[in-house]
Motif scaffolding. Structure first.
Motif, PDB file in Angstrom:
ATOM      1  N   CYS A  84       0.833  -1.208   0.000  1.00 34.77           N
ATOM      2  CA  CYS A  84       0.000   0.000   0.000  1.00 34.77           C
ATOM      3  C   CYS A  84       0.866   1.256   0.000  1.00 34.77           C
ATOM      4  O   CYS A  84       0.612   2.199  -0.749  1.00 34.77           O
ATOM      5  CB  CYS A  84      -0.933   0.012   1.210  1.00 34.77           C
ATOM      6  N   ALA A  88       0.975   3.895  -3.096  1.00 32.54           N
ATOM      7  CA  ALA A  88       0.645   5.299  -2.814  1.00 32.54           C
ATOM      8  C   ALA A  88       1.802   6.202  -3.229  1.00 32.54           C
ATOM      9  O   ALA A  88       1.599   7.274  -3.809  1.00 32.54           O
ATOM     10  CB  ALA A  88       0.314   5.483  -1.332  1.00 32.54           C
ATOM     11  N   VAL A  94      -4.938   4.181  -3.095  1.00 29.67           N
ATOM     12  CA  VAL A  94      -4.895   2.789  -2.635  1.00 29.67           C
ATOM     13  C   VAL A  94      -5.627   2.617  -1.314  1.00 29.67           C
ATOM     14  O   VAL A  94      -5.675   3.529  -0.484  1.00 29.67           O
ATOM     15  CB  VAL A  94      -3.420   2.305  -2.549  1.00 29.67           C
ATOM     16  N   VAL A  95      -6.225   1.447  -1.169  1.00 30.44           N
ATOM     17  CA  VAL A  95      -6.941   1.074   0.049  1.00 30.44           C
ATOM     18  C   VAL A  95      -6.308  -0.203   0.565  1.00 30.44           C
ATOM     19  O   VAL A  95      -6.023  -1.117  -0.221  1.00 30.44           O
ATOM     20  CB  VAL A  95      -8.436   0.812  -0.267  1.00 30.44           C
ATOM     21  N   ARG A  96      -6.062  -0.287   1.871  1.00 33.95           N
ATOM     22  CA  ARG A  96      -5.632  -1.569   2.430  1.00 33.95           C
ATOM     23  C   ARG A  96      -6.886  -2.385   2.711  1.00 33.95           C
ATOM     24  O   ARG A  96      -7.780  -1.931   3.450  1.00 33.95           O
ATOM     25  CB  ARG A  96      -4.815  -1.363   3.709  1.00 33.95           C
ATOM     26  N   GLY A  97      -6.965  -3.558   2.109  1.00 37.87           N
ATOM     27  CA  GLY A  97      -8.177  -4.350   2.281  1.00 37.87           C
ATOM     28  C   GLY A  97      -8.017  -5.744   1.718  1.00 37.87           C
ATOM     29  O   GLY A  97      -6.988  -6.098   1.135  1.00 37.87           O
ATOM     30  N   ASP A  98      -9.075  -6.521   1.911  1.00 41.30           N
ATOM     31  CA  ASP A  98      -9.094  -7.932   1.523  1.00 41.30           C
ATOM     32  C   ASP A  98      -9.902  -8.073   0.234  1.00 41.30           C
ATOM     33  O   ASP A  98     -11.132  -7.948   0.253  1.00 41.30           O
ATOM     34  CB  ASP A  98      -9.740  -8.722   2.674  1.00 41.30           C
ATOM     35  N   PRO A 102     -13.892  -4.148   0.646  1.00 48.63           N
ATOM     36  CA  PRO A 102     -14.218  -2.782   1.093  1.00 48.63           C
ATOM     37  C   PRO A 102     -14.812  -1.882   0.007  1.00 48.63           C
ATOM     38  O   PRO A 102     -14.789  -0.657   0.160  1.00 48.63           O
ATOM     39  CB  PRO A 102     -12.859  -2.244   1.563  1.00 48.63           C
TER      40      PRO A 102
ATOM     41  N   ILE B  50      -3.535   6.401   3.990  1.00 45.17           N
ATOM     42  CA  ILE B  50      -4.054   5.139   3.458  1.00 45.17           C
ATOM     43  C   ILE B  50      -5.145   4.588   4.381  1.00 45.17           C
ATOM     44  O   ILE B  50      -4.880   4.305   5.551  1.00 45.17           O
ATOM     45  CB  ILE B  50      -2.914   4.106   3.304  1.00 45.17           C
ATOM     46  N   PRO B  51      -6.374   4.456   3.852  1.00 41.69           N
ATOM     47  CA  PRO B  51      -7.431   3.870   4.680  1.00 41.69           C
ATOM     48  C   PRO B  51      -7.199   2.379   4.868  1.00 41.69           C
ATOM     49  O   PRO B  51      -6.916   1.671   3.899  1.00 41.69           O
ATOM     50  CB  PRO B  51      -8.709   4.123   3.862  1.00 41.69           C
ATOM     51  N   ASN B  52      -7.293   1.930   6.096  1.00 41.47           N
ATOM     52  CA  ASN B  52      -7.135   0.504   6.384  1.00 41.47           C
ATOM     53  C   ASN B  52      -8.522  -0.105   6.588  1.00 41.47           C
ATOM     54  O   ASN B  52      -9.102  -0.025   7.661  1.00 41.47           O
ATOM     55  CB  ASN B  52      -6.270   0.306   7.628  1.00 41.47           C
ATOM     56  N   LEU B  53      -9.035  -0.713   5.519  1.00 32.76           N
ATOM     57  CA  LEU B  53     -10.375  -1.284   5.562  1.00 32.76           C
ATOM     58  C   LEU B  53     -10.346  -2.806   5.696  1.00 32.76           C
ATOM     59  O   LEU B  53     -11.274  -3.500   5.288  1.00 32.76           O
ATOM     60  CB  LEU B  53     -11.170  -0.855   4.320  1.00 32.76           C
TER      61      LEU B  53
END
Lengths: 206, 64
Positions: A84, A88, A94-98, A102, B50-53
């Motif tokens: 991430c 960026a 960018v999104v941190r996710g699975d 999200p 950075i959004p942590n979703l």
């Protein structure tokens, strides 16, 4: 025992590829290679200016950045905090996710995914981010299957998902699994490499 | 993150809308804050822009 080129040795059960350890080098974020390039080129031909696209497992942000160049609104998602940060830093939102969890329903015209696909016996797994970026688990489909189970929700009407798979990952099994989950599929690109054939599969709602 | 990202993200758990609470903003970029689900009230951090979703149970899962 005859002499063999070292890169064809198969003592570790990895198939005809260099080991994950050799491939990962010292990096901890997967860097773009032939697979990312084939996926980016294929996706780029299919996106229009103004399309909203998602790059799943964006890593360094390479595919998303290529699609942004084509005029798409491109967003990346990755489970790794290191990826991430790197994406960026390369200017990719960018999104941190699975996977696609999200994101809103119907949000994307195109979703691209270059999954970790190397089949890896459990005893050879490395418990770090680079292992996560390369290893597809025992059948190479550790993240492909859950992706196919969930991607349809985020596709806009008429939207499509493009997934890079390898001949090592059994593309026909991937397509059969998708069909069981209500997705039509077709092969939209392929490229032969020394150890495998890289294939881009397109999935859409049936 | 830019604020227009709100148009495409949602709560990863129940897919409802998120409320944005900004702590630090710089030239249109949201650097830190929180995203709060309007339905389940789960809170997701925005760190270094950075959004942590990730779902909370995956958030701290860090390979060595």
């Amino acid at each position: 025992m005859g002499e063999e080129p070292s890169d064809a040795a198969d003592a570790g059960g990895d198939g005809d590829r260099p080991s994950l350890a050799d491939q990962r080098g010292v990096e901890s974020v997967y860097q773009p290679a032939e697979d990312s390039d084939l996926l980016a080129r294929t996706a780029r031909e299919r996106v229009g200016a103004g399309d909203t696209v998602l790059d799943v497992g964006t890593g360094s942000g390479y595919v998303a950045a290529r699609l942004a160049e084509a005029g798409a609104r491109a967003v990346g998602v990755d489970v790794s905090p290191l990826a991430c940060r790197e994406a960026a830093g390369n200017g990719v939102p960018v999104v941190r996710g699975d996977l696609v969890e999200p994101f809103r329903a119907d949000a994307f015209d195109l979703v691209a995914f270059n999954p970790p696909y190397l089949p890896t016996p459990p005893e050879k797994e490395w418990d770090d981010w680079m292992e996560h970026a390369l290893s597809g688990g025992e059948d190479g489909r550790r993240l492909v299957d859950p992706f196919l189970e969930t991607v349809e929700r985020v596709l806009a009407p008429g939207g499509e998902a493009l997934v890079l798979v390898s001949s090592l990952t059994d593309p026909d099994a991937v397509r059969a699994y998708a069909s069981d989950h209500g997705l039509a599929s077709e092969r939209v690109a392929s490229e032969k490499h020394p150890y495998e054939v890289l294939v881009v599969l397109r999935f859409s709602a049936e | 993150m830019k604020e227009d990202l709100m148009e495409i993200i949602c709560c990863p758990l129940d897919k409802h809308d998120l409320d944005l609470e900004v702590t630090e903003r710089d030239d249109g970029e949201i650097l830190s804050g929180e995203l709060v689900c309007t339905e389940c009230s789960e809170t997701f951090p925005i760190e270094d822009g950075i959004p942590n979703l990730l779902p909370p149970d995956m958030r701290d899962e860090a390979p060595a």
